[in-house]
Structure formats: C-alpha cells, structure tokens
Design an enzyme around this catalytic site. Structure first.
Site, PDB file in Angstrom:
ATOM      1  N   HIS A   1       5.794  -0.620  -2.785  1.00 43.07           N
ATOM      2  CA  HIS A   1       5.328   0.121  -3.964  1.00 43.07           C
ATOM      3  C   HIS A   1       5.394   1.637  -3.776  1.00 43.07           C
ATOM      4  O   HIS A   1       4.754   2.374  -4.520  1.00 43.07           O
ATOM      5  CB  HIS A   1       3.904  -0.319  -4.336  1.00 43.07           C
ATOM      6  CG  HIS A   1       3.853  -1.736  -4.831  1.00 43.07           C
ATOM      7  ND1 HIS A   1       2.691  -2.454  -4.999  1.00 43.07           N
ATOM      8  CD2 HIS A   1       4.852  -2.580  -5.198  1.00 43.07           C
ATOM      9  CE1 HIS A   1       2.968  -3.671  -5.439  1.00 43.07           C
ATOM     10  NE2 HIS A   1       4.274  -3.778  -5.556  1.00 43.07           N
TER      11      HIS A   1
ATOM     12  N   ASP B   1      -0.523   4.251   0.953  1.00 43.72           N
ATOM     13  CA  ASP B   1      -1.231   5.268   1.732  1.00 43.72           C
ATOM     14  C   ASP B   1      -0.473   5.748   2.966  1.00 43.72           C
ATOM     15  O   ASP B   1      -0.856   6.738   3.598  1.00 43.72           O
ATOM     16  CB  ASP B   1      -2.644   4.788   2.121  1.00 43.72           C
ATOM     17  CG  ASP B   1      -2.648   3.431   2.827  1.00 43.72           C
ATOM     18  OD1 ASP B   1      -1.698   3.143   3.577  1.00 43.72           O
ATOM     19  OD2 ASP B   1      -3.611   2.672   2.639  1.00 43.72           O
TER      20      ASP B   1
ATOM     21  N   ASN C   1      -8.338 -12.863   4.337  1.00 40.74           N
ATOM     22  CA  ASN C   1      -8.946 -12.309   3.124  1.00 40.74           C
ATOM     23  C   ASN C   1     -10.356 -12.885   3.014  1.00 40.74           C
ATOM     24  O   ASN C   1     -10.540 -14.085   3.234  1.00 40.74           O
ATOM     25  CB  ASN C   1      -8.106 -12.732   1.891  1.00 40.74           C
ATOM     26  CG  ASN C   1      -8.410 -11.892   0.667  1.00 40.74           C
ATOM     27  OD1 ASN C   1      -9.567 -11.648   0.344  1.00 40.74           O
ATOM     28  ND2 ASN C   1      -7.369 -11.464  -0.025  1.00 40.74           N
TER      29      ASN C   1
ATOM     30  N   ASN D   1       0.830  -1.210   0.000  1.00 42.02           N
ATOM     31  CA  ASN D   1       0.000   0.000   0.000  1.00 42.02           C
ATOM     32  C   ASN D   1       0.860   1.254   0.000  1.00 42.02           C
ATOM     33  O   ASN D   1       1.933   1.278   0.593  1.00 42.02           O
ATOM     34  CB  ASN D   1      -0.925   0.001   1.217  1.00 42.02           C
ATOM     35  CG  ASN D   1      -1.889  -1.164   1.181  1.00 42.02           C
ATOM     36  OD1 ASN D   1      -2.038  -1.799   0.133  1.00 42.02           O
ATOM     37  ND2 ASN D   1      -2.516  -1.471   2.289  1.00 42.02           N
TER      38      ASN D   1
ATOM     39  N   GLY E   1      -5.201  -9.119   3.033  1.00 43.52           N
ATOM     40  CA  GLY E   1      -5.872  -8.190   2.118  1.00 43.52           C
ATOM     41  C   GLY E   1      -5.157  -7.962   0.804  1.00 43.52           C
ATOM     42  O   GLY E   1      -5.170  -6.856   0.282  1.00 43.52           O
TER      43      GLY E   1
HETATM   44  N1  APR Z   1     -10.059  -7.342   4.619  1.00 48.90           N
HETATM   45  C1  APR Z   1      -9.189  -8.200   4.015  1.00 48.90           C
HETATM   46  N2  APR Z   1      -9.110  -8.350   2.695  1.00 48.90           N
HETATM   47  C2  APR Z   1      -9.932  -7.620   1.929  1.00 48.90           C
HETATM   48  C3  APR Z   1     -10.859  -6.710   2.464  1.00 48.90           C
HETATM   49  C4  APR Z   1     -10.904  -6.583   3.884  1.00 48.90           C
HETATM   50  N3  APR Z   1     -11.738  -5.750   4.504  1.00 48.90           N
HETATM   51  N4  APR Z   1     -11.529  -6.133   1.444  1.00 48.90           N
HETATM   52  C5  APR Z   1     -11.025  -6.648   0.299  1.00 48.90           C
HETATM   53  N5  APR Z   1     -10.064  -7.554   0.591  1.00 48.90           N
HETATM   54  C6  APR Z   1      -9.214  -8.324  -0.303  1.00 48.90           C
HETATM   55  C7  APR Z   1      -9.851  -8.706  -1.635  1.00 48.90           C
HETATM   56  O1  APR Z   1     -10.569  -9.921  -1.521  1.00 48.90           O
HETATM   57  C8  APR Z   1      -8.617  -8.844  -2.550  1.00 48.90           C
HETATM   58  O2  APR Z   1      -8.114 -10.163  -2.526  1.00 48.90           O
HETATM   59  O3  APR Z   1      -8.130  -7.495  -0.651  1.00 48.90           O
HETATM   60  C9  APR Z   1      -7.591  -7.916  -1.904  1.00 48.90           C
HETATM   61  C10 APR Z   1      -7.283  -6.677  -2.718  1.00 48.90           C
HETATM   62  O4  APR Z   1      -6.629  -7.062  -3.894  1.00 48.90           O
HETATM   63  P1  APR Z   1      -6.126  -6.006  -4.955  1.00 48.90           P
HETATM   64  O5  APR Z   1      -7.186  -5.028  -5.227  1.00 48.90           O
HETATM   65  O6  APR Z   1      -5.572  -6.768  -6.094  1.00 48.90           O
HETATM   66  O7  APR Z   1      -4.954  -5.227  -4.163  1.00 48.90           O
HETATM   67  P2  APR Z   1      -3.446  -5.662  -3.949  1.00 48.90           P
HETATM   68  O8  APR Z   1      -3.298  -7.116  -3.798  1.00 48.90           O
HETATM   69  O9  APR Z   1      -2.932  -4.796  -2.835  1.00 48.90           O
HETATM   70  O10 APR Z   1      -2.794  -5.194  -5.313  1.00 48.90           O
HETATM   71  C11 APR Z   1      -1.402  -5.285  -5.487  1.00 48.90           C
HETATM   72  O11 APR Z   1      -1.535  -4.069  -7.550  1.00 48.90           O
HETATM   73  O12 APR Z   1      -2.646  -2.366  -8.675  1.00 48.90           O
HETATM   74  C12 APR Z   1      -1.464  -2.732  -8.033  1.00 48.90           C
HETATM   75  O13 APR Z   1       0.175  -1.344  -7.083  1.00 48.90           O
HETATM   76  C13 APR Z   1      -1.139  -1.833  -6.874  1.00 48.90           C
HETATM   77  O14 APR Z   1      -0.159  -2.394  -4.744  1.00 48.90           O
HETATM   78  C14 APR Z   1      -1.162  -2.752  -5.676  1.00 48.90           C
HETATM   79  C15 APR Z   1      -0.909  -4.113  -6.292  1.00 48.90           C
END
Ligand code: APR
Length: 247
Positions: free
Chosen positions: A118, A103, A213, A101, A187
């Site tokens: 990232h 943020d 997740n 993240n 997540g």
């Molecule tokens: N608690 C836990 N998990 C959750 C929640 C929650 N409240 N809400 C959603 N999720 C899960 C979803 O099921 C999903 O598997 O979080 C995950 C989010 O996945 P992505 O949107 O793909 O995010 P991420 O894995 O962080 O992406 C990786 O991709 O776009 C790029 O640079 C960006 O850092 C990011 C990278």
C-alpha cells in the site's frame, strides 16, 4: 511455548518464511489500527481522507491528515515484533515480508526483502503526472499544498480506496506468497482486497498458514494455526523457539 500452537515439523532450515503484516503489527508501537474500536476509521471517514475523490474535494484536509499520521509515526519506533521478524530472518535467510503498512518500519531492517503493498507514507508523488519525491518529500510547504512542475498536486505515495495497486508490486507479492512454505498473517483484519488474497495464494500452493491476531478474522478458519495474542509478544516467543531449534 510457541510450539504448543504450531508444529515444529513444519519448519526446516531451508523453509521459506513469508510474513504478511497489517496495522496490528504496529499497534504495540502506539500507532492506531484502522478497524478496531479505537481505530482511525471509527473516528474519521476514509472516503474523505483516503480516496481520490476526498483529495480532489479538499486536498488540504487530506494532506493535514497524512502530516498528522507522519508525525505519529515519527514519534514511534518499531516494537519487539519487528525485532523478532528481523532475528527470525537471520535464521531463515529466504524470509520475505509483504506489508500493508505504510509506516516504513519493516524497511529499517535493510537485509530483509520487503514489499510495501500500500505504499509508503514518507514518500510523495504528483497526483497528475506521478513523478516521485519532489521537494524533499514534504507534504506541505508553509502549511500549503505543494504543486509539481506539471501543475498537479503532490500527495503521499500510498494507495487510497478506489485506487489499484501497482501491477508489478501486486505480481511480486503474489509470487512471493506462492513460494512460501510457512506464511504468517499478522495483525490484519483480512478484509481489504486484493491484499487479503495473499494467504490464499500461499495456502493453494501448499504453505502452512499461521495467523497472529487477538481477534478472529475471515482467515482464521482456514489457518493451520491461529494464535490469539499480540504480535510483539507472540513473535518474540516464536523467535525464541526457532532460535533454540534452528540456530
Ligand atoms: N497484534 C496483532 N494484531 C493486532 C494487534 C496486536 N497488538 N492489535 C490489533 N490487532 C489486529 C486487530 O484485531 C485487527 O484484526 O490488527 C487488525 C487490524 O486490522 P485493520 O485495522 O483492518 O488493519 P489492516 O488489516 O492492516 O487494514 C488493511 O485497510 O484502511 C486500509 O490501507 C489500509 O492497509 C490498510 C488496509
């Protein structure tokens, strides 16, 4: 009870806990994920907004999007999952965080070692000479892109699609992952490499993998425990159990 899912015997007072987090970690703070049904990439084209080619093609569009995301983050605050990690780290002082993240929420607990794989959306650097944080980190000035002294454009200090992670950051994250006794993957869709490699580095070096997740991911089948739920709620329960056993 959290320990219905994970085994108490995996933990000892000296365990090295590593928390590897993705966009789902901040979802309960009201910040959208990327790949869920209502995630950013369901609505926006990542190649236009988060790639070197997109920035070259239309820098203002990209900077406006990052300004919008900065504003969203500014309105939000870390949720109880962040508090739980902070409190767990007080019980297990070797704990470290690796986050995808941007943020900056994990950084608010300044006693925890945090690797931002990232980057960080609140920082800027020059797209050309890579000089960091000019002009107080604004992305836009009078609604216009900001130029560095070298003539390059300032941009957010985040890793875009098609860009490599900084080698030193990557090596640090790998080494932390390999040193884990317990590795929490929280997540993240576990789809984006090289970040998604971290749990495998941990597993190959003997760590127990605990995934949190609401959805299954490519990691789920190799996790030692897969807890389907929201990170804020689950981490809070895990903290309560650990506090009762390791305080
Ligand atoms: N608690 C836990 N998990 C959750 C929640 C929650 N409240 N809400 C959603 N999720 C899960 C979803 O099921 C999903 O598997 O979080 C995950 C989010 O996945 P992505 O949107 O793909 O995010 P991420 O894995 O962080 O992406 C990786 O991709 O776009 C790029 O640079 C960006 O850092 C990011 C990278």
């Amino acid at each position: 009870m959290a320990f219905d899912w994970i085994q108490k015997e995996w933990f000892s007072k000296n365990s090295k806990l590593v928390f590897f987090t993705g966009a789902g970690m901040s979802a309960e703070s009201g910040i959208r994920t990327f790949r869920d049904n209502d995630g950013y990439w369901s609505q926006y084209d990542p190649m236009k907004l988060a790639s070197p080619a997109g920035f070259e093609n239309d820098p203002k569009l990209v900077l406006d999007w990052y300004q919008y995301r900065r504003n969203e983050i500014k309105k939000a605050k870390p949720n109880k999952g962040y508090d739980a990690i902070e409190n767990i780290a007080k019980l297990f002082p070797q704990a470290q965080v690796i986050t995808q993240n941007v943020d900056g929420f994990h950084k608010k607990a300044d006693f925890i070692d945090v690797i931002e794989l990232h980057g960080n959306i609140h920082k800027t650097h020059c797209n050309q000479c890579r000089k960091e944080n000019l002009d107080g980190c604004e992305l836009l000035h009078d609604d216009k892109p900001i130029f560095c002294d070298c003539g390059g454009l300032m941009r957010p200090s985040v890793v875009w699609f098609g860009e490599s992670l900084r080698l030193s950051v990557m090596h640090q994250a790998e080494s932390i992952s390999r040193s884990a006794d317990i590795f929490f993957s929280i997540g993240t869709s576990s789809l984006i490499y090289p970040a998604a490699q971290m749990p495998y580095e941990a597993k190959n070096n003997g760590a127990k993998i605990i995934e949190i997740n609401p959805q299954s991911t490519p990691l789920t089948s190799m996790a030692d425990a897969s807890i389907q739920g929201l990170s804020g709620e689950i981490l809070f329960k895990i903290y309560q159990e650990l506090h009762a056993n390791y305080n």
